[in-house]
Design a protein around this motif. Structure first.
Motif, mmCIF file in Angstrom:
data_model
loop_
_atom_site.group_PDB
_atom_site.id
_atom_site.type_symbol
_atom_site.label_atom_id
_atom_site.label_comp_id
_atom_site.label_asym_id
_atom_site.label_seq_id
_atom_site.Cartn_x
_atom_site.Cartn_y
_atom_site.Cartn_z
ATOM 1 N N ARG A 276 0.825 -1.211 0.000
ATOM 2 C CA ARG A 276 0.000 0.000 0.000
ATOM 3 C C ARG A 276 0.862 1.266 0.000
ATOM 4 O O ARG A 276 0.530 2.255 -0.653
ATOM 5 C CB ARG A 276 -0.911 -0.012 1.234
ATOM 6 C CG ARG A 276 -1.994 1.045 1.213
ATOM 7 C CD ARG A 276 -2.858 0.934 2.464
ATOM 8 N NE ARG A 276 -3.996 1.835 2.432
ATOM 9 C CZ ARG A 276 -5.154 1.555 1.885
ATOM 10 N NH1 ARG A 276 -5.341 0.363 1.332
ATOM 11 N NH2 ARG A 276 -6.140 2.423 1.886
ATOM 12 N N ILE A 277 1.993 1.222 0.704
ATOM 13 C CA ILE A 277 2.856 2.385 0.807
ATOM 14 C C ILE A 277 3.404 2.782 -0.555
ATOM 15 O O ILE A 277 3.640 3.967 -0.827
ATOM 16 C CB ILE A 277 4.020 2.123 1.806
ATOM 17 C CG1 ILE A 277 4.812 3.404 2.057
ATOM 18 C CG2 ILE A 277 4.912 1.014 1.301
ATOM 19 C CD1 ILE A 277 4.044 4.505 2.720
ATOM 20 N N LEU A 278 3.615 1.807 -1.440
ATOM 21 C CA LEU A 278 4.102 2.113 -2.780
ATOM 22 C C LEU A 278 3.064 2.890 -3.564
ATOM 23 O O LEU A 278 3.389 3.896 -4.216
ATOM 24 C CB LEU A 278 4.465 0.822 -3.522
ATOM 25 C CG LEU A 278 4.903 0.993 -4.983
ATOM 26 C CD1 LEU A 278 6.113 1.910 -5.086
ATOM 27 C CD2 LEU A 278 5.203 -0.371 -5.615
ATOM 28 N N GLY A 279 1.818 2.450 -3.510
ATOM 29 C CA GLY A 279 0.758 3.165 -4.208
ATOM 30 C C GLY A 279 0.590 4.582 -3.686
ATOM 31 O O GLY A 279 0.443 5.534 -4.463
ATOM 32 N N ILE A 280 0.626 4.747 -2.369
ATOM 33 C CA ILE A 280 0.497 6.080 -1.767
ATOM 34 C C ILE A 280 1.677 6.963 -2.173
ATOM 35 O O ILE A 280 1.512 8.143 -2.508
ATOM 36 C CB ILE A 280 0.407 5.974 -0.234
ATOM 37 C CG1 ILE A 280 -0.899 5.263 0.158
ATOM 38 C CG2 ILE A 280 0.490 7.350 0.415
ATOM 39 C CD1 ILE A 280 -0.996 4.950 1.637
ATOM 40 N N GLY A 281 2.884 6.383 -2.170
ATOM 41 C CA GLY A 281 4.061 7.139 -2.579
ATOM 42 C C GLY A 281 3.972 7.621 -4.016
ATOM 43 O O GLY A 281 4.346 8.764 -4.330
ATOM 44 N N LEU A 282 3.473 6.778 -4.907
ATOM 45 C CA LEU A 282 3.312 7.173 -6.307
ATOM 46 C C LEU A 282 2.279 8.282 -6.451
ATOM 47 O O LEU A 282 2.452 9.204 -7.270
ATOM 48 C CB LEU A 282 2.909 5.964 -7.145
ATOM 49 C CG LEU A 282 4.002 4.920 -7.387
ATOM 50 C CD1 LEU A 282 3.416 3.654 -7.994
ATOM 51 C CD2 LEU A 282 5.102 5.482 -8.296
ATOM 52 N N MET A 283 1.221 8.232 -5.664
ATOM 53 C CA MET A 283 0.213 9.281 -5.724
ATOM 54 C C MET A 283 0.776 10.621 -5.230
ATOM 55 O O MET A 283 0.492 11.676 -5.798
ATOM 56 C CB MET A 283 -1.013 8.864 -4.904
ATOM 57 C CG MET A 283 -1.754 7.675 -5.506
ATOM 58 S SD MET A 283 -3.063 7.010 -4.439
ATOM 59 C CE MET A 283 -4.277 8.316 -4.560
ATOM 60 N N ILE A 284 1.592 10.572 -4.181
ATOM 61 C CA ILE A 284 2.235 11.801 -3.675
ATOM 62 C C ILE A 284 3.177 12.369 -4.739
ATOM 63 O O ILE A 284 3.193 13.579 -4.999
ATOM 64 C CB ILE A 284 3.001 11.505 -2.373
ATOM 65 C CG1 ILE A 284 2.016 11.162 -1.252
ATOM 66 C CG2 ILE A 284 3.862 12.708 -1.974
ATOM 67 C CD1 ILE A 284 2.690 10.689 0.026
ATOM 68 N N ALA A 285 3.952 11.498 -5.374
ATOM 69 C CA ALA A 285 4.866 11.937 -6.420
ATOM 70 C C ALA A 285 4.099 12.550 -7.596
ATOM 71 O O ALA A 285 4.499 13.582 -8.149
ATOM 72 C CB ALA A 285 5.727 10.773 -6.898
ATOM 73 N N GLY A 286 2.989 11.912 -7.973
ATOM 74 C CA GLY A 286 2.181 12.445 -9.065
ATOM 75 C C GLY A 286 1.631 13.815 -8.748
ATOM 76 O O GLY A 286 1.659 14.730 -9.587
ATOM 77 N N ALA A 287 1.149 13.990 -7.528
ATOM 78 C CA ALA A 287 0.626 15.291 -7.105
ATOM 79 C C ALA A 287 1.729 16.347 -7.114
ATOM 80 O O ALA A 287 1.495 17.514 -7.473
ATOM 81 C CB ALA A 287 0.004 15.177 -5.720
#
Length: 251
Positions: free
Chosen positions: A178-189
């Motif tokens: 889950r942390i990977l998905g959240i990290g990618l979303m933060i990077a995208g933002a």
């Protein structure tokens, strides 16, 4: 059967294509990291940091070979992004074809603009070295490099959306931590915020260092994590093992 288990089963159902796609996407990302660091931080940053247009032209003309290799590195990145978009779509299509397709199209939209930016950068080098004679070489080179910069930056907004969608897919499907998905979303933002700042802030240079940190830290960590996960996913799919650690939890 849980949602994540069904997803993994669907991915295993296309065993070789999915495993191969994940492997190629991982290889593409690994090469992309090296090419991007060498091209952007090794050459482009030093040229743009030169300040006035005359110093920029002098910096390019002082080592035209390094500049040409930088253009080539961005060209390699252009091709690799297409491969990565394809690989991620093939691997994640069983989690939801429309979401996976949206992520792929967003990366391809970014890639198209990157290709335009690479063309502008190549022309800047041609003008700066005299290979393409123009009346005002200094002004034209500066304009072409500015065109490269803003075209690439606008494209990164689409890339940010791509990372947001990929992150959301990973969080919802539970095929990755889950942390990977959240990290990618933060990077995208962060990518999207940086593009907006470039377009709206009158003196972007005043906040450039802060924005670089905001974008670089989460993007490098998240995309490096995605690279590692792609290699692990390729191995798991090929051997018939489930993806992620949460596949036994009901959705």
């Amino acid at each position: 059967m849980t949602t994540a288990t069904a997803t993994t089963a669907a991915i295993r159902g296309t065993d070789t294509p999915s495993a191969t796609a994940a492997l190629w996407a991982g290889i593409g990302y690994a090469i992309l990291f090296v090419a991007a660091i060498a091209a952007n931080f090794g050459v482009v940053t030093s040229i743009t940091a030169a300040g006035d247009p005359t110093a920029m032209v002098d910096a390019i003309a002082a080592d035209p070979t390094a500049f040409r290799f930088t253009v080539l590195a961005f060209g390699v990145i252009f091709v690799l992004d297409v491969v990565i978009a394809w690989g991620l779509h093939v691997l994640l299509r069983p989690t939801g074809e429309m979401r996976s397709l949206l992520a792929a199209w967003m990366r391809l939209a970014y890639t198209v603009l990157l290709g335009v930016a690479v063309g502008l950068m190549h022309l800047a080098g041609q003008v700066a070295t005299g290979a393409l004679p123009v009346t005002d070489a200094t002004g034209t080179t500066a304009l072409l490099m500015a065109g490269f910069d803003i075209t690439w930056i606008v494209g990164l907004a689409a890339f940010g959306v791509h990372l947001l969608v990929i992150g959301w897919i990973l969080v919802r499907s539970r095929v990755a931590p889950r942390i990977l998905g959240i990290g990618l979303m933060i990077a995208g933002a962060a990518y999207i915020a940086d593009t907006v700042a470039h377009l709206l802030v009158a003196d972007y240079t005043a906040i450039a260092d802060v924005m670089l940190a905001i974008v670089a830290v989460p993007s490098m960590l998240a995309e490096l994590g995605l690279t590692v996960w792609l290699f692990l996913a390729a191995r798991r799919v090929r051997t018939g093992r489930p993806l992620g650690r949460a596949y036994i939890v009901a959705a």
